[in-house]
Design a protein around this motif. Sequence first.
Motif, mmCIF file in Angstrom:
data_model
loop_
_atom_site.group_PDB
_atom_site.id
_atom_site.type_symbol
_atom_site.label_atom_id
_atom_site.label_comp_id
_atom_site.label_asym_id
_atom_site.label_seq_id
_atom_site.Cartn_x
_atom_site.Cartn_y
_atom_site.Cartn_z
ATOM 1 N N SER A 149 10.186 -1.897 -0.162
ATOM 2 C CA SER A 149 9.855 -0.733 0.655
ATOM 3 C C SER A 149 10.095 -1.026 2.125
ATOM 4 C CB SER A 149 8.389 -0.363 0.439
ATOM 5 O OG SER A 149 7.999 0.652 1.325
ATOM 6 N N GLN A 192 1.429 0.029 -0.145
ATOM 7 C CA GLN A 192 2.449 1.028 0.154
ATOM 8 C C GLN A 192 3.694 0.817 -0.694
ATOM 9 O OE1 GLN A 192 2.076 3.822 2.269
ATOM 10 N NE2 GLN A 192 3.819 4.262 0.955
ATOM 11 N N ARG A 206 8.474 0.856 4.308
ATOM 12 C CA ARG A 206 7.240 1.312 4.941
ATOM 13 C C ARG A 206 6.174 0.238 4.801
ATOM 14 N NH1 ARG A 206 5.308 7.126 3.815
ATOM 15 N NH2 ARG A 206 4.867 6.353 1.726
ATOM 16 N N PRO A 259 5.117 8.771 -0.685
ATOM 17 C CA PRO A 259 6.268 9.231 0.095
ATOM 18 C C PRO A 259 6.879 10.522 -0.439
ATOM 19 C CG PRO A 259 6.938 7.479 -1.378
ATOM 20 C CD PRO A 259 5.446 7.604 -1.523
ATOM 21 N N ASP A 314 5.786 3.257 -3.222
ATOM 22 C CA ASP A 314 7.150 3.630 -2.836
ATOM 23 C C ASP A 314 8.178 3.329 -3.924
ATOM 24 O OD1 ASP A 314 6.243 4.465 -0.399
ATOM 25 O OD2 ASP A 314 7.011 2.765 0.748
#
Length: 534
Positions: free
Chosen positions: A11, A459, A13, A525, A463
């Motif tokens: 990811s 996260q 992010r 997301p 993702d």
Amino acid sequence: MFDSLNFPYPSKRVPIYAKKGMIATSNPLASQIGVDILKKGGNAVDAAVAVAASLTVLEPTSNGIGGDAFAIVYKDGKIYGLNASGYAPRNLTVEKLKSKGYEKIPAHSWESVTVPGAPAAWATLSKEFGELPLEALLEPAIDYANEGFPVSPVTAKSWKNAFNLYKKELKEEISKAWFDVFAPEGRAPGVGEIWSSKLHAQTLESIAESSANSFYNGKLAEKIVEFSNKTGGYISKEDLEDYEPIWVEPLSVNYRGYDVWELPPNGQGIIVLMALNILKEFHFQCKEYSESYHKQIEALKLAFADGLKYITDINNMKVKIEDLLSEEYGNKRRKLIGKEALLPEAGDPYSGGTVYFATADEYGNMVSYIQSNYMGFGSGIVIPDTGISLQNRGVSFSLNEEDNNCLKPLKRPYHTIIPGFLTKDGNAIGPFGVMGGYMQPQGHLQFLMNFIDFNLNPQAALDAPRWQWIKEKEIIVEKAFPTYILETLENKGHKIKVSLNSSEFGRGQFIYRNDEGVLIGGTEPRADSNIACF
């Protein structure tokens, strides 16, 4: 702490870090409402109730006042489960529907409407665990309903899709109130356009002032029953008066040192636990992702086969939960997984349109909460002068009297919405969930393996591209999957189709509390998601 360097699609992010409180939802305004409640002296449960009520206004495409809810609450070191799903009306029977020519329950009709549980969930959670009065918790939702708010992008897209569908399919007078409330300009509101509903505000005020009594035994109940009687519905005064959410004992299995918690049936969370029981004896190597996906898919198919056969209202289940979750049965199902994709069949344990969000406060309290009208706006039936959009959860019932999930009066149907929770060594790790119909247990399983097996941060675990089993050997995947993985799965007999529609793969949230008490959040997301914290 986390290492995603070897993952085939790391990811870009990063997770969000905070200390005092964190709210992860599919709408930025709702997340901010949760944090504001925490700052006013509320706890994680107060924040959850405030967010839940606000999302019926801010994201009506996925849930509403006339929907259902489930929650897992971690409070003062103990874990609690709340089932606020509704049952079929007393007057709704298989015989009655078959006499009208139905072979299955239509989605957009009174036949699909079960008694709503969401308002009772808010009042029950607030009374049992809250610090602030219910009026204070629903005030932000009331303000947004009165003053209006700019519609967010993903919600606007869903709203437009629902409007186009309803305009085509809902022709009767019974649906007029839906268009009056949700398409007052003769169309769905666009991105950034202000939408408001005074009717929502008035209804939420009534619920707040009466601790939801008005919805089940007051003026709102009278309006629901009156419209039901007038338009051929089935909900009676007694159906509403007798409704109460039920406190349940969450179920768990241990997976690689983590206790994974789901709620018992009538929800489908047990499918996640059965799949993990099957997978727990496999050992996945860092670079064997193709083999990992193959086994995930096969375990999920086997668990789903059992779930779709056996899950129904827990009072009507024909198998014991402890047998479905036994080590012996997990071992038996695991032996069915080979090198090729299989056609799943249910085993015999006795032989040989949803919103999800997570809240956390500085005192260690956390809530995993999910709420839905089902199929977007639900049945398409809105009670006039209230803004109450009724769910169509009853469409999950079968009309085959041989099926476990066959319709019966006062019976709760197979339910797709499921909150999840993680603990380890008796300590809370945090709430997680992935919304999206039958994608939900699949999303839970994939998220958990990303986090636990592949050591991805919160996260990155959300993702990562997802797959969804559709039926038999059919799988759809997101476009980010590497070609070599898809080719390997196809060589094993899976029928793969790449989907460009991200909404097919669910929307999730996760809040993780580490050993130092730091909150680490990941958000979806694929939605208008946001984490608010302080």
